[in-house]
Design a protein around this motif. Structure first.
Motif, short mmCIF file in Angstrom:
data_model
loop_
_atom_site.label_atom_id
_atom_site.label_comp_id
_atom_site.label_asym_id
_atom_site.label_seq_id
_atom_site.Cartn_x
_atom_site.Cartn_y
_atom_site.Cartn_z
N ILE A 115 0.85 -1.19 0.00
CA ILE A 115 0.00 0.00 0.00
C ILE A 115 0.89 1.24 0.00
N LYS A 116 0.57 2.16 -0.91
CA LYS A 116 1.30 3.43 -0.99
C LYS A 116 0.30 4.54 -0.70
N ILE A 117 0.60 5.34 0.31
CA ILE A 117 -0.28 6.44 0.65
C ILE A 117 0.46 7.75 0.40
N LYS A 118 -0.05 8.53 -0.55
CA LYS A 118 0.52 9.85 -0.83
C LYS A 118 -0.02 10.78 0.23
N CYS A 119 0.85 11.20 1.12
CA CYS A 119 0.43 11.89 2.35
C CYS A 119 0.33 13.41 2.25
N ASP A 120 0.99 14.02 1.29
CA ASP A 120 1.10 15.48 1.28
C ASP A 120 -0.22 16.24 1.36
N LYS A 121 -1.25 15.76 0.69
CA LYS A 121 -2.52 16.50 0.68
C LYS A 121 -3.52 15.94 1.68
N LEU A 122 -3.06 15.06 2.56
CA LEU A 122 -3.94 14.43 3.54
C LEU A 122 -3.65 14.93 4.95
N THR A 123 -4.68 14.97 5.78
CA THR A 123 -4.47 15.24 7.20
C THR A 123 -4.01 13.94 7.85
N LYS A 124 -3.49 14.07 9.05
CA LYS A 124 -3.10 12.89 9.82
C LYS A 124 -4.29 11.92 9.94
N GLN A 125 -5.47 12.48 10.23
CA GLN A 125 -6.66 11.65 10.40
C GLN A 125 -7.04 10.94 9.10
N GLU A 126 -6.88 11.61 7.97
CA GLU A 126 -7.20 10.97 6.68
C GLU A 126 -6.24 9.82 6.38
N ILE A 127 -4.98 9.98 6.73
CA ILE A 127 -3.99 8.90 6.55
C ILE A 127 -4.40 7.71 7.41
N ILE A 128 -4.72 7.98 8.67
CA ILE A 128 -5.14 6.92 9.61
C ILE A 128 -6.38 6.22 9.08
N ASP A 129 -7.37 7.00 8.62
CA ASP A 129 -8.62 6.42 8.11
C ASP A 129 -8.36 5.51 6.91
N LYS A 130 -7.45 5.90 6.01
CA LYS A 130 -7.12 5.06 4.86
C LYS A 130 -6.56 3.71 5.32
N ILE A 131 -5.68 3.74 6.29
CA ILE A 131 -5.07 2.50 6.79
C ILE A 131 -6.12 1.63 7.47
N ILE A 132 -6.98 2.24 8.27
CA ILE A 132 -8.06 1.50 8.94
C ILE A 132 -8.97 0.84 7.88
N LYS A 133 -9.29 1.58 6.81
CA LYS A 133 -10.14 1.03 5.75
C LYS A 133 -9.47 -0.15 5.06
N PHE A 134 -8.18 -0.04 4.78
CA PHE A 134 -7.46 -1.17 4.18
C PHE A 134 -7.53 -2.37 5.12
N ASN A 135 -7.31 -2.12 6.38
CA ASN A 135 -7.35 -3.19 7.38
C ASN A 135 -8.72 -3.87 7.39
N GLU A 136 -9.78 -3.06 7.36
CA GLU A 136 -11.13 -3.63 7.38
C GLU A 136 -11.41 -4.43 6.11
N LYS A 137 -10.99 -3.90 4.95
CA LYS A 137 -11.20 -4.59 3.69
C LYS A 137 -10.52 -5.95 3.67
N LEU A 138 -9.30 -5.95 4.16
CA LEU A 138 -8.51 -7.17 4.13
C LEU A 138 -8.68 -8.02 5.39
N GLN A 139 -9.37 -7.44 6.38
CA GLN A 139 -9.55 -8.09 7.69
C GLN A 139 -8.22 -8.64 8.20
N ILE A 140 -7.26 -7.77 8.27
CA ILE A 140 -5.90 -8.17 8.65
C ILE A 140 -5.83 -8.42 10.14
N ILE A 141 -6.06 -7.38 10.89
CA ILE A 141 -5.90 -7.49 12.34
C ILE A 141 -7.26 -7.27 12.97
N ASN A 142 -7.77 -8.31 13.62
CA ASN A 142 -9.09 -8.22 14.26
C ASN A 142 -8.97 -8.23 15.76
#
Length: 174
Positions: A147-174
């Motif tokens: 996963i590559k997250i281009k962070c420059d135009k994102l807030t800290k919360q938006e970066i966190i939300d993207k990672i949480i969404k990936f986690n939920e999609k892939l059900q990585i860590i439950n």
């Protein structure tokens, strides 16, 4: 990639791997480990002091040993040091068994964040052109991340939300 064991943050020094990793781990209620901190804790020395006293080769061997030991533990979040993913053994372990997240920033943002830092032994000896080359060279390796997250135009919360969404999609860590 088999079943995913950990979420691993990689990127240049100053990219926010530790900050973002800690915040995501709190949201997920999982352990977080910063490998640079773990190295400092184990050696009772700063990364800078290890580089000065023992050299980069010694540091990289220690970094590999400690990183691989933490990667073998399951169900957590790990922040790598800026150069760790360049190590072929670490890279293979992560790409085969873990979810890697590259916190990608524009070159200018990274240079502003790291050029005057005294605690970054690799960057502290480089001029701006050398720092640009380091960023370019490492980015080629970081681009292998899942996963590559281009962070420059994102807030800290938006970066966190993207990672949480990936986690939920892939059900990585439950």
């Amino acid at each position: 990639m088999n079943s995913i064991k950990n979420i691993v943050f990689l990127g240049m020094m100053g990219s926010g791997k530790t900050t973002i990793g800690k915040l995501v781990s709190k949201k997920l209620g999982k352990e977080f480990h910063d490998i640079d901190y773990e190295i400092e804790k184990k050696t009772k020395q700063t990364i800078k002091a290890i580089f000065e006293k023992k050299g980069e080769v010694f540091f990289r061997k220690l970094e590999e040993k400690i990183t691989l030991s933490f990667l073998k533990k399951n169900d957590g979040l790990i922040s790598l040091g800026g150069g760790a993913f360049l190590n072929k053994n670490i890279q293979k372990e992560i790409l085969d068994n873990h979810l890697s997240v590259w916190l990608k920033w524009e070159e200018a943002t990274l240079i502003k964040r790291i050029k005057n830092s005294k605690k970054r032994p690799v960057a502290s000896k480089l001029n701006e052109d050398e720092l640009k080359k380091l960023i370019k060279d490492r980015s080629k390796v970081y681009s292998k991340a899942h996963i590559k997250i281009k962070c420059d135009k994102l807030t800290k919360q938006e970066i966190i939300d993207k990672i949480i969404k990936f986690n939920e999609k892939l059900q990585i860590i439950n």
